[in-house]
Design a protein around this motif. Sequence first.
Motif, PDB file in Angstrom:
ATOM      1  N   LEU A   1       0.826  -1.210   0.000  1.00 25.31           N
ATOM      2  CA  LEU A   1       0.000   0.000   0.000  1.00 25.31           C
ATOM      3  C   LEU A   1       0.856   1.254   0.000  1.00 25.31           C
ATOM      4  CD1 LEU A   1      -2.583  -1.144   2.698  1.00 25.31           C
ATOM      5  CD2 LEU A   1      -2.990  -0.949   0.238  1.00 25.31           C
TER       6      LEU A   1
ATOM      7  N   GLY B   1      -7.730  -5.924  -0.423  1.00 23.47           N
ATOM      8  CA  GLY B   1      -7.753  -6.214  -1.859  1.00 23.47           C
ATOM      9  C   GLY B   1      -9.123  -6.690  -2.302  1.00 23.47           C
ATOM     10  N   GLY B   2      -9.314  -6.691  -3.610  1.00 25.82           N
ATOM     11  CA  GLY B   2     -10.609  -7.108  -4.143  1.00 25.82           C
ATOM     12  C   GLY B   2     -10.482  -8.060  -5.315  1.00 25.82           C
ATOM     13  N   GLY B   3      -9.271  -8.589  -5.533  1.00 21.90           N
ATOM     14  CA  GLY B   3      -9.059  -9.518  -6.644  1.00 21.90           C
ATOM     15  C   GLY B   3      -9.086 -10.968  -6.170  1.00 21.90           C
ATOM     16  N   ASP B   4      -8.751 -11.877  -7.064  1.00 22.54           N
ATOM     17  CA  ASP B   4      -8.775 -13.302  -6.726  1.00 22.54           C
ATOM     18  C   ASP B   4      -7.822 -13.639  -5.588  1.00 22.54           C
ATOM     19  OD1 ASP B   4     -10.734 -14.163  -8.466  1.00 22.54           O
ATOM     20  OD2 ASP B   4      -9.327 -14.417 -10.136  1.00 22.54           O
ATOM     21  N   THR B   5      -6.675 -12.960  -5.559  1.00 19.96           N
ATOM     22  CA  THR B   5      -5.723 -13.253  -4.477  1.00 19.96           C
ATOM     23  C   THR B   5      -6.337 -12.910  -3.126  1.00 19.96           C
ATOM     24  OG1 THR B   5      -3.856 -12.806  -5.930  1.00 19.96           O
ATOM     25  CG2 THR B   5      -3.393 -12.773  -3.595  1.00 19.96           C
TER      26      THR B   5
ATOM     27  N   GLU C   1      -8.789 -15.549  -2.213  1.00 16.57           N
ATOM     28  CA  GLU C   1      -8.129 -16.801  -1.844  1.00 16.57           C
ATOM     29  C   GLU C   1      -7.478 -16.688  -0.464  1.00 16.57           C
ATOM     30  OE1 GLU C   1      -6.646 -19.517  -5.355  1.00 16.57           O
ATOM     31  OE2 GLU C   1      -5.008 -18.395  -4.490  1.00 16.57           O
TER      32      GLU C   1
ATOM     33  N   HIS D   1     -11.937  -3.602   0.980  1.00 14.31           N
ATOM     34  CA  HIS D   1     -11.770  -3.284  -0.442  1.00 14.31           C
ATOM     35  C   HIS D   1     -12.096  -1.809  -0.689  1.00 14.31           C
ATOM     36  CE1 HIS D   1     -11.517  -3.571  -4.648  1.00 14.31           C
ATOM     37  NE2 HIS D   1     -12.805  -3.690  -4.918  1.00 14.31           N
ATOM     38  N   ARG D   2     -11.316  -1.196  -1.556  1.00 14.52           N
ATOM     39  CA  ARG D   2     -11.460   0.255  -1.747  1.00 14.52           C
ATOM     40  C   ARG D   2     -12.688   0.646  -2.568  1.00 14.52           C
ATOM     41  NH1 ARG D   2      -6.220   1.406  -5.665  1.00 14.52           N
ATOM     42  NH2 ARG D   2      -6.838   0.063  -7.382  1.00 14.52           N
ATOM     43  N   ARG D   3     -13.294  -0.328  -3.251  1.00 18.82           N
ATOM     44  CA  ARG D   3     -14.458  -0.008  -4.102  1.00 18.82           C
ATOM     45  C   ARG D   3     -15.692  -0.767  -3.633  1.00 18.82           C
ATOM     46  NH1 ARG D   3     -14.473  -1.523  -9.435  1.00 18.82           N
ATOM     47  NH2 ARG D   3     -12.881  -3.125  -9.141  1.00 18.82           N
TER      48      ARG D   3
ATOM     49  N   ARG E   1     -13.109  -7.162  -7.900  1.00 14.93           N
ATOM     50  CA  ARG E   1     -12.569  -7.454  -9.220  1.00 14.93           C
ATOM     51  C   ARG E   1     -12.496  -8.979  -9.434  1.00 14.93           C
ATOM     52  NH1 ARG E   1      -9.060  -4.686 -12.500  1.00 14.93           N
ATOM     53  NH2 ARG E   1      -9.221  -2.912 -11.121  1.00 14.93           N
TER      54      ARG E   1
ATOM     55  N   ILE F   1      -2.921  -7.119  -2.817  1.00 16.67           N
ATOM     56  CA  ILE F   1      -3.325  -6.214  -3.894  1.00 16.67           C
ATOM     57  C   ILE F   1      -2.541  -6.495  -5.179  1.00 16.67           C
ATOM     58  CG2 ILE F   1      -4.103  -4.432  -2.284  1.00 16.67           C
ATOM     59  CD1 ILE F   1      -1.508  -2.889  -2.901  1.00 16.67           C
ATOM     60  N   GLY F   2      -1.983  -7.674  -5.269  1.00 16.76           N
ATOM     61  CA  GLY F   2      -1.315  -8.083  -6.508  1.00 16.76           C
ATOM     62  C   GLY F   2       0.197  -8.169  -6.379  1.00 16.76           C
TER      63      GLY F   2
HETATM   64  P1  NDP Z   1      -5.567  -8.058  -9.171  1.00 23.15           P
HETATM   65  O1  NDP Z   1      -4.790  -7.023  -9.868  1.00 23.15           O
HETATM   66  O2  NDP Z   1      -6.545  -8.870  -9.899  1.00 23.15           O
HETATM   67  O3  NDP Z   1      -6.376  -7.371  -7.965  1.00 23.15           O
HETATM   68  C1  NDP Z   1      -5.755  -6.474  -7.121  1.00 23.15           C
HETATM   69  C2  NDP Z   1      -6.805  -5.928  -6.162  1.00 23.15           C
HETATM   70  O4  NDP Z   1      -6.156  -5.083  -5.240  1.00 23.15           O
HETATM   71  C3  NDP Z   1      -7.892  -5.112  -6.872  1.00 23.15           C
HETATM   72  O5  NDP Z   1      -9.148  -5.379  -6.298  1.00 23.15           O
HETATM   73  C4  NDP Z   1      -7.452  -3.672  -6.597  1.00 23.15           C
HETATM   74  O6  NDP Z   1      -8.535  -2.777  -6.419  1.00 23.15           O
HETATM   75  C5  NDP Z   1      -6.767  -3.795  -5.260  1.00 23.15           C
HETATM   76  N1  NDP Z   1      -5.729  -2.782  -5.134  1.00 23.15           N
HETATM   77  C6  NDP Z   1      -4.684  -2.543  -5.983  1.00 23.15           C
HETATM   78  N2  NDP Z   1      -3.922  -1.541  -5.508  1.00 23.15           N
HETATM   79  C7  NDP Z   1      -4.506  -1.132  -4.355  1.00 23.15           C
HETATM   80  C8  NDP Z   1      -4.195  -0.125  -3.413  1.00 23.15           C
HETATM   81  N3  NDP Z   1      -3.132   0.660  -3.534  1.00 23.15           N
HETATM   82  N4  NDP Z   1      -5.022   0.022  -2.353  1.00 23.15           N
HETATM   83  C9  NDP Z   1      -6.103  -0.780  -2.182  1.00 23.15           C
HETATM   84  N5  NDP Z   1      -6.444  -1.753  -3.042  1.00 23.15           N
HETATM   85  C10 NDP Z   1      -5.651  -1.929  -4.110  1.00 23.15           C
HETATM   86  O7  NDP Z   1      -4.445  -8.963  -8.423  1.00 23.15           O
HETATM   87  P2  NDP Z   1      -4.573 -10.444  -7.845  1.00 23.15           P
HETATM   88  O8  NDP Z   1      -3.269 -10.715  -7.183  1.00 23.15           O
HETATM   89  O9  NDP Z   1      -5.783 -10.602  -7.049  1.00 23.15           O
HETATM   90  O10 NDP Z   1      -4.674 -11.368  -9.126  1.00 23.15           O
HETATM   91  C11 NDP Z   1      -3.658 -11.318 -10.131  1.00 23.15           C
HETATM   92  C12 NDP Z   1      -4.001 -12.317 -11.249  1.00 23.15           C
HETATM   93  O11 NDP Z   1      -3.859 -13.654 -10.777  1.00 23.15           O
HETATM   94  C13 NDP Z   1      -5.442 -12.175 -11.727  1.00 23.15           C
HETATM   95  O12 NDP Z   1      -5.457 -12.450 -13.093  1.00 23.15           O
HETATM   96  C14 NDP Z   1      -6.168 -13.256 -10.967  1.00 23.15           C
HETATM   97  O13 NDP Z   1      -7.354 -13.690 -11.610  1.00 23.15           O
HETATM   98  C15 NDP Z   1      -5.109 -14.345 -10.903  1.00 23.15           C
HETATM   99  N6  NDP Z   1      -5.314 -15.214  -9.742  1.00 23.15           N
HETATM  100  C16 NDP Z   1      -6.020 -16.362  -9.919  1.00 23.15           C
HETATM  101  C17 NDP Z   1      -6.260 -17.195  -8.867  1.00 23.15           C
HETATM  102  C18 NDP Z   1      -7.014 -18.428  -9.093  1.00 23.15           C
HETATM  103  O14 NDP Z   1      -7.616 -18.576 -10.156  1.00 23.15           O
HETATM  104  N7  NDP Z   1      -7.015 -19.353  -8.175  1.00 23.15           N
HETATM  105  C19 NDP Z   1      -5.769 -16.892  -7.515  1.00 23.15           C
HETATM  106  C20 NDP Z   1      -5.063 -15.641  -7.432  1.00 23.15           C
HETATM  107  C21 NDP Z   1      -4.863 -14.845  -8.512  1.00 23.15           C
HETATM  108  P3  NDP Z   1      -9.442  -2.339  -7.680  1.00 23.15           P
HETATM  109  O15 NDP Z   1     -10.322  -3.515  -7.952  1.00 23.15           O
HETATM  110  O16 NDP Z   1     -10.173  -1.142  -7.158  1.00 23.15           O
HETATM  111  O17 NDP Z   1      -8.489  -2.024  -8.793  1.00 23.15           O
END
Ligand code: NDP
Length: 319
Positions: free
Chosen positions: A127, A160-164, A167, A183-185, A189, A248-249
């Motif tokens: 962050l 965070g709001g992604g798959d990671t 998980e 999650h910020r939104r 995602r 967050i990735g």
């Molecule tokens: P993503 O980029 O998909 O998601 C990152 C998340 O973190 C988003 O929700 C984003 O918010 C949030 N974020 C980013 N920067 C900030 C910040 N500065 N402050 C607060 N929140 C923040 O990364 P992931 O690591 O989740 O996934 C990466 C890839 O790996 C993807 O393609 C995913 O599908 C894949 N993956 C697949 C898995 C599986 O299938 N089992 C498991 C893990 C990952 P915002 O949404 O607002 O941008």
Amino acid sequence: MSTTPRKVIIIGSGPAGHTAGIYAARANLKPLMFEGMTKGGIPGGQLMITNEVENYPGFPTKITGPDLMKAFRDQSIHQGVEVVTEDVVKVDMSKRPFKVTASGLDGESDHYAETLIIATGAQAKWLGLPSEKALQNYGVSACAVCDGAFFKNQDVMVIGGGDTAMEESMYLSGICRSVTLVHRREEFRASKAMQDRVLKNPKVKVLYNTIIEEILDVSKQQVTGARVKNMKTNESTVVPITGFFVAIGHTPNTDLFTGALDLHDNGYIKVKPGTTQTSQVGVYACGDVQDFTFRQAVTAAGSGCMAALEAERWLAMNH
Ligand code: NDP
């Protein structure tokens, strides 16, 4: 500098790079490894910022990340890997042998290799809060599988709001008393299936539209809570927690290879399934630079072994 090509040059010095080195050295390939200085990440990779490792097989209690990497490095050198503390700044794969330009305290030098093993890893995104940096390894982590067990029956937070993030929340819910997912939104995602699992999990509470203002308590050198702010109401509250997981990735360290190798849309190096073979014949990628799914030291080490064996086979067939 030497214009005589090496059989193999390894770029990167985490578990993948060193395992590749150990196997390549034992196959008499006389590997040269660039372990990096500071620019391209940390020599030794992400384990160098990991306090305790309990899931690397062979260490019945635990070992610190830096101690584990020292053991990897010592074993590499003992087996005959030539380890150079320089950053690779350029790789030319347009013709054979491949040219690797390294930069060290004495300036730049060119090196040539018949095969390359890329093990440059990935870096967790953070962050960027001062309290996050101060409390890294004191309750702040970027890997639930690595550190979750230290928070058994405790309250933790995942950002965070992604798959990671989904998980990590699911994983931690199996160990911890509660998980607050921030999650910020308003919308995640993450894939629908993963979101559904999290939203159905009674141990996970979600705070949407929320950002982290500060992780507490730097003065106690441990995590005691997080001050969060709801962006819709502008209200700040403190959530008591002992573990703070940033999800967050990650950013793969692939800048050197953009344009030369096929990459996934998320920047990771593409390898042929079940192998470490990249889009360039004789170039192998192992560890986190090609793995956005498992990202474990032990899986990185396993793929490093694969890369060395594949390089060795290619050299045997082509020379
Ligand atoms: P993503 O980029 O998909 O998601 C990152 C998340 O973190 C988003 O929700 C984003 O918010 C949030 N974020 C980013 N920067 C900030 C910040 N500065 N402050 C607060 N929140 C923040 O990364 P992931 O690591 O989740 O996934 C990466 C890839 O790996 C993807 O393609 C995913 O599908 C894949 N993956 C697949 C898995 C599986 O299938 N089992 C498991 C893990 C990952 P915002 O949404 O607002 O941008």
